[in-house]
Design a protein around this motif. Sequence first.
Motif, PDB file in Angstrom:
ATOM      1  N   UNK A 171       0.875  -1.780   0.046  1.00 29.58           N
ATOM      2  CA  UNK A 171       0.011  -0.066  -0.186  1.00 29.58           C
ATOM      3  C   UNK A 171       0.765   1.271   0.136  1.00 29.58           C
ATOM      4  N   UNK A 172       0.685   2.095  -0.793  1.00 27.77           N
ATOM      5  CA  UNK A 172       1.293   3.724  -1.192  1.00 27.77           C
ATOM      6  C   UNK A 172       1.045   4.591  -1.310  1.00 27.77           C
ATOM      7  N   UNK A 173       1.097   6.277  -1.371  1.00 27.91           N
ATOM      8  CA  UNK A 173       0.280   7.250  -1.430  1.00 27.91           C
ATOM      9  C   UNK A 173       0.478   6.922  -2.694  1.00 27.91           C
ATOM     10  N   UNK A 183       2.974   6.521 -10.141  1.00 23.50           N
ATOM     11  CA  UNK A 183       4.353   6.374 -10.967  1.00 23.50           C
ATOM     12  C   UNK A 183       3.944   5.362 -12.174  1.00 23.50           C
ATOM     13  N   UNK A 184       3.141   4.936 -11.827  1.00 21.55           N
ATOM     14  CA  UNK A 184       2.780   3.188 -12.596  1.00 21.55           C
ATOM     15  C   UNK A 184       2.174   3.453 -13.415  1.00 21.55           C
ATOM     16  N   UNK A 185       1.455   2.921 -14.328  1.00 21.94           N
ATOM     17  CA  UNK A 185      -0.013   2.917 -14.537  1.00 21.94           C
ATOM     18  C   UNK A 185       0.038   0.953 -14.816  1.00 21.94           C
ATOM     19  N   UNK A 231       1.690  -5.948  -7.046  1.00 16.19           N
ATOM     20  CA  UNK A 231       3.144  -5.145  -7.823  1.00 16.19           C
ATOM     21  C   UNK A 231       3.160  -3.605  -8.021  1.00 16.19           C
ATOM     22  N   UNK A 232       2.362  -3.060  -7.970  1.00 13.67           N
ATOM     23  CA  UNK A 232       2.608  -1.826  -8.516  1.00 13.67           C
ATOM     24  C   UNK A 232       3.051  -1.202  -7.120  1.00 13.67           C
ATOM     25  N   UNK A 233       1.735  -0.788  -6.627  1.00 14.82           N
ATOM     26  CA  UNK A 233       1.653  -1.157  -4.912  1.00 14.82           C
ATOM     27  C   UNK A 233       3.939  -1.076  -4.633  1.00 14.82           C
ATOM     28  N   UNK A 234       4.199  -2.111  -4.845  1.00 14.72           N
ATOM     29  CA  UNK A 234       5.610  -2.484  -4.228  1.00 14.72           C
ATOM     30  C   UNK A 234       6.702  -2.294  -5.619  1.00 14.72           C
ATOM     31  N   UNK A 283       9.440   0.601  -3.413  1.00 14.84           N
ATOM     32  CA  UNK A 283      10.468   0.723  -4.189  1.00 14.84           C
ATOM     33  C   UNK A 283      11.152   1.744  -4.521  1.00 14.84           C
ATOM     34  N   UNK A 284       9.894   2.681  -5.083  1.00 13.80           N
ATOM     35  CA  UNK A 284      10.229   4.471  -5.287  1.00 13.80           C
ATOM     36  C   UNK A 284      11.020   5.355  -3.753  1.00 13.80           C
TER      37      UNK A 284
END
Length: 502
Positions: free
Chosen positions: A196-198, A204-206, A249-252, A256-257
Amino acid sequence: MNIVVVMADQMTPAALPFHGHRATRAPNLEALARDGVVFEAAYSNSPLCSPARAVFMTGQLSSRTGVYDNAAEFRSDIPTFAHYLRRAGYRTQLAGKMHFCGPDQLHGFEERLTTDIYPADFGWTPDWDQPHQRPSWYHNMSSVTDAGLCVRTNQMDFDDEVIFAAERAIYDHVRGSDGRPLCLVASFTHPHDPYAVPARYWDLYCDDEIDLPRVPLDRAAMTPHEQRLWQVCDMGNAEVTPAHVRAARRAYLGAVAYIDDNVGRIRAALAATGLADDTVILVTSDHGEMLGERGLWYKMNYFEGGARVPLVVHAPGRFQPRRVGEAVSLVDILPTLTDIATDGKGLAPVSPIDGRSLLPHLGGTGGHDEVLGDYLAEGAVAPIVMIRRGTLKFVHSLADPDQLYDLATDLDERHNLAADPGRTTLVAELRREVAQRWDLPGLDQAVRDSQRRRHMVVDALGIGTAAPWDFNPPRDASRQYIRNHMDLDDLEARARFPRVRA
């Protein structure tokens, strides 16, 4: 040379741009890799948080230290690299997670700047005597099925405190009068699940950039250990859709970012204080992350996703940029740091260590190509050991069939060669080597005895008044900022960097 170690949690090399991931935004890590030494085949010796970190700190395998799992005591009489560097004249500081279990929460660090995110007691002790009972305190699949956007998380609260403490430690070091070189460990809990990320990192991704796993779930092809992990993580009671997998995987990658941003803040602090050219930066992780490969998540196995870790050493003035293909591991960090601290002279260990210095690799003069590992925690029902040498990886347990993979031709580890008639002699040699290196029946008994003792202690300490071991950072408010016993002009002059007057 000052030493700054950045440890991420559960960060797989497969998700990093300098290991080939085409979508991940991590410019600060990319810059370190471009100008540093990148280890292509670095491993966690025991792919679980607390055991891996004890290996990293001590240069000893879990079977030697007794740090078998996430609730096993890390004994105070085992020297760590913080002890060795402190004796060598370093100021040793820790900001963030290290998952020390037991009453000693320093293990050689002179200063610990934050508490830990995980408990220090024995409450997370596995039970090999009840292999079919799923521990209620362990991962389930909610990290995957609930993956996505958030405004704030427990982990974000923790890591924001870690980066603030690490930056401040760097500034305090140059503003203070301590003339020793600095060894600072900044240890973050991201990109560990929950995923889970803000929005800043999610956006940053789609979805189109997020690949699904290359190796699909195949229950019929699972090894016995994979089947146990399926049960331990309660995977059978969750419906995980491709949308869940893609969101996780997108939140992961967003997490990392976030780690990358914090690496950038540390580098900026080193540059602002004039320490950048005199500092070795080492970046690694405690273990990897399966990210849905083979239908598995998290770690606790010796597949490449679970056991491989990033390892970058950045000191362009000392080590020329290069990529190292030989297999190395976290057990090698202690002798490496002591070699760096003493300009290659090293420090004689007072007890046997299992690691070997990476200095030959860093200098381009050769080095070893071997990793040993032992996994003794949840999901296992007996010790699981691993040997990685050259392109071959051998995984052995008295409770399970052998596994042998040739990573040169089978990086996804789909073809177990242990039963191949052409490999019979090799497998027999590897089994003999395992028997020489480990007393597996004796180790099995030691792990079970430790678990039984700790379960009894947990039960007893739950009665009556609790005396927690969790670290409380000392804070003396009478010595912070401005107080009446301080000379105001002197204080302001000392606290301002760079100084405007002596």
